[in-house]
Scaffold this active site. Structure first.
Site, PDB file in Angstrom:
ATOM      1  N   LYS A  76       0.836  -1.204   0.000  1.00  0.00           N
ATOM      2  CA  LYS A  76       0.000   0.000   0.000  1.00  0.00           C
ATOM      3  C   LYS A  76       0.867   1.248   0.000  1.00  0.00           C
ATOM      4  CE  LYS A  76      -1.851   2.936   2.769  1.00  0.00           C
ATOM      5  NZ  LYS A  76      -1.940   4.170   1.996  1.00  0.00           N
ATOM      6  N   GLU A  96       9.881   0.746  10.464  1.00  0.00           N
ATOM      7  CA  GLU A  96      10.881   1.794  10.216  1.00  0.00           C
ATOM      8  C   GLU A  96      10.163   3.107  10.461  1.00  0.00           C
ATOM      9  OE1 GLU A  96      13.963   1.227   9.477  1.00  0.00           O
ATOM     10  OE2 GLU A  96      14.018  -0.773   8.596  1.00  0.00           O
ATOM     11  N   CYS A 129      13.356  10.664   6.873  1.00  0.00           N
ATOM     12  CA  CYS A 129      13.298  10.161   8.249  1.00  0.00           C
ATOM     13  C   CYS A 129      14.637  10.332   8.955  1.00  0.00           C
ATOM     14  CB  CYS A 129      12.910   8.701   8.232  1.00  0.00           C
ATOM     15  SG  CYS A 129      13.897   7.766   7.068  1.00  0.00           S
ATOM     16  N   GLU A 172       9.957  15.375  15.670  1.00  0.00           N
ATOM     17  CA  GLU A 172      10.274  15.291  14.246  1.00  0.00           C
ATOM     18  C   GLU A 172       9.379  16.260  13.470  1.00  0.00           C
ATOM     19  OE1 GLU A 172       8.990  11.797  12.046  1.00  0.00           O
ATOM     20  OE2 GLU A 172      10.954  11.708  11.104  1.00  0.00           O
TER      21      GLU A 172
END
Ligand code: NAP
Ligand code: MG
Length: 487
Positions: A191, A265, A299, A396
């Site tokens: 997906k 992850e 990331c 983040e």
């Protein structure tokens, strides 16, 4: 589109747009299930837009639970009847063929990636697409050598893998997921992210052209609920997820107590550390690459910069000078350094962090360049003298926003760098090998770059500690996540 240019007036470059004339994008994309494109059972489609001009590029099918179920069934059938029966060398041939076809169509893929996701064509052309091909090549080589990867053990595939990926490296993340899964003998339901499904669907077309047996790879497009349906499907043997820590935690909770294997992850808040003996110009390039590459939608972005106090003012001066020469604008222009922010929602998130940092009274520097009127844009931004407790040093942002802190001693910077719930990546800049060994062995991060940043290779494992997730992708470590081992 009007080209926004740098404020470095002497160096305005003539526009050099990549031609998109030869690129074929259909008006509507269906789901890729069992080797065929099929209309979604709910008959719903959603638009995918170009974030640089807000124009609709195509309409994408939204998969509901029934469609996900069909895709999992197709993957199971392909696993049982074909993929687990053919020889490993035969599997390898398909992976080689996919890799070569990606190379042949690299230009088309790069343009679509930049149109759909907003990243500068230089990056999609030089990083995303070549690395995606490299992942298929690398794993093609492993298919018939798994007994050497895991010596003295019986190696078996897991079965059907459900894979969910984010929008920052759409084709590359698809390759990271699909290539090792197929190499180890699994079949896949993937997906992609809602805002960047196009290259995954182009990959589906390429997979058809490669003659991969029907159902070995299935692609179901949609938003969060489509991902959830895949995670919760009872006949999936493994879930591989790349995305935010919040969704990762939800997935982990929902899989608790099931037999499904899981790799996550997740996010990061990387420290990029410059010691006083570093080559400053080289380090400045690395910092720029670390945080402004792909608009900070990375990331492992080096979003926290730690500079040794004795060189802080020099680094500050050179960094701002270099930031002023960055070219922000049309992602399809070959001179562009900084493309568009991926979505309106992501831009709002980034802007809210900038507003919070300003409210904390932090000193901000933002490149003073023109920004196109349409689309989603964020000027490269830095904040100086950021405290450890500041929200922009802790959370983040996933945007081009750098938080700078200073330090005096190595022990101090290691404490500060490790003081985060994340542990995905870090960078160290120094002239001394012994310092590299000292720092890299004490930094709690899955990947530590020394005198470079944001470099990837399919042979080396990538993944995090702590809230950045678990499991590795790439290298033998990445293959491990797709096999059952019996001694
Ligand atoms: P996200 O919201 O977690 O989405 C990631 C994927 O999960 C998308 O395909 C998303 O679909 C889907 N999803 C959303 N809700 C779900 C649910 N309840 N169940 C199953 N799937 C669900 O992350 P993002 O904001 O798109 O991506 C940015 C994040 O990814 C950042 O935190 C970044 O650090 C992380 N990231 C990590 C790595 C790494 O290797 N560690 C690499 C790249 C990115 P929709 O997008 O369609 O809603
Ligand atoms: Mg888009």
């Amino acid at each position: 589109m009007a080209k926004a240019n740098t404020n470095n007036k002497e160096w305005n470059l003539a526009p050099a747009p990549e031609s998109a004339d030869h690129v074929q994008v259909k008006e509507k994309y269906d789901l890729f299930i069992g080797g065929k494109f099929r209309a979604p059972s709910g008959k719903k489609y959603f638009p995918t837009i170009n974030p640089a001009n807000e124009e609709v590029i195509a309409h994408i099918a939204e998969a509901n639970e029934r469609d996900v179920d069909m895709a999992v069934k197709a993957a199971r059938k392909a696993y049982r009847e074909v993929w687990s029966k053919i020889s490993a060398a035969e599997r390898g041939k398909y992976l080689f063929r996919i890799a070569r076809l990606i190379q042949e169509r690299a230009r088309e893929f790069a343009i679509i990636e930049s149109m759909d996701g907003g990243k500068a064509i230089r990056e999609s052309r030089d990083v995303d697409i070549p690395l995606a091909a490299a992942h298929f090549f690398y794993h093609a080589g492993w298919t018939d050598k798994l007994q050497y990867a895991f010596p003295h053990q019986k190696v078996e595939p897991l079965g059907v893998a459900g894979q969910i990926i984010p929008w920052n490296f759409p084709l590359l993340m698809a390759a990271w997921k699909i290539a090792p899964a197929l190499a180890a003998g699994n079949t896949v339901v993937l997906k992609p992210a809602e805002t960047t499904s196009l290259t995954a669907l182009k990959l589906a077309e390429l997979i058809q052209d490669a003659g991969l047996p029907n159902g070995v790879v299935n692609i179901v497009t949609g938003a969060g609920p489509t991902g959830r349906a895949l995670v919760e499907h009872p006949d999936v043997d493994k879930i591989a997820f790349t995305g935010s820590t919040d969704v990762g935690k939800m997935i982990q909770r929902s899989l608790a107590g099931t037999r499904k294997k899981l790799t996550l992850e997740l996010g990061g808040k990387a420290a990029n550390i410059i010691l006083e003996d570093a080559t400053i110009d080289q380090a400045v390039e690395g910092i720029i690459n670390g945080i402004f590459f792909n608009q900070g939608h990375v990331c492992c972005a080096g979003s926290r910069l730690f500079v040794q106090e004795s060189i802080a003012s020099e680094v500050d001066r050179r960094l701002k000078h270099r930031m002023n020469s960055l070219i922000l604008g049309d992602p399809l222009d070959k001179n562009t350094d900084i493309g568009a922010i991926n979505s309106k929602g992501q831009l709002a998130t980034i802007e809210s962090y900038i507003a919070k940092a300003k409210k904390e009274g932090l000193e901000m520097f933002q490149v003073d360049c023109a920004v196109p009127r349409k689309g989603f844009w964020c000027r490269p931004t830095l904040f100086s003298d950021v405290a450890q407790s500041s929200v922009i040093a802790r959370e983040e942002i996933f945007g081009p926003v750098l938080a700078i802190q200073t330090f005096r001693t190595i022990d101090e910077v290691i404490d500060k760098a490790n003081n985060t719930p994340y542990g995905l990546s870090a960078g160290v800049w120094t002239d001394k090998g012994s310092r590299i060994f000292n720092l890299t062995s004490r930094l709690r991060a899955g990947v530590v770059w020394a005198n470079t940043y944001n470099k990837f290779d399919p042979t080396s494992p990538f993944g995090g500690y702590k809230e950045s997730g678990f499991g590795r992708e790439g290298g033998v470590h990445g293959l491990r996540a797709y096999v059952k081992l019996d001694a």
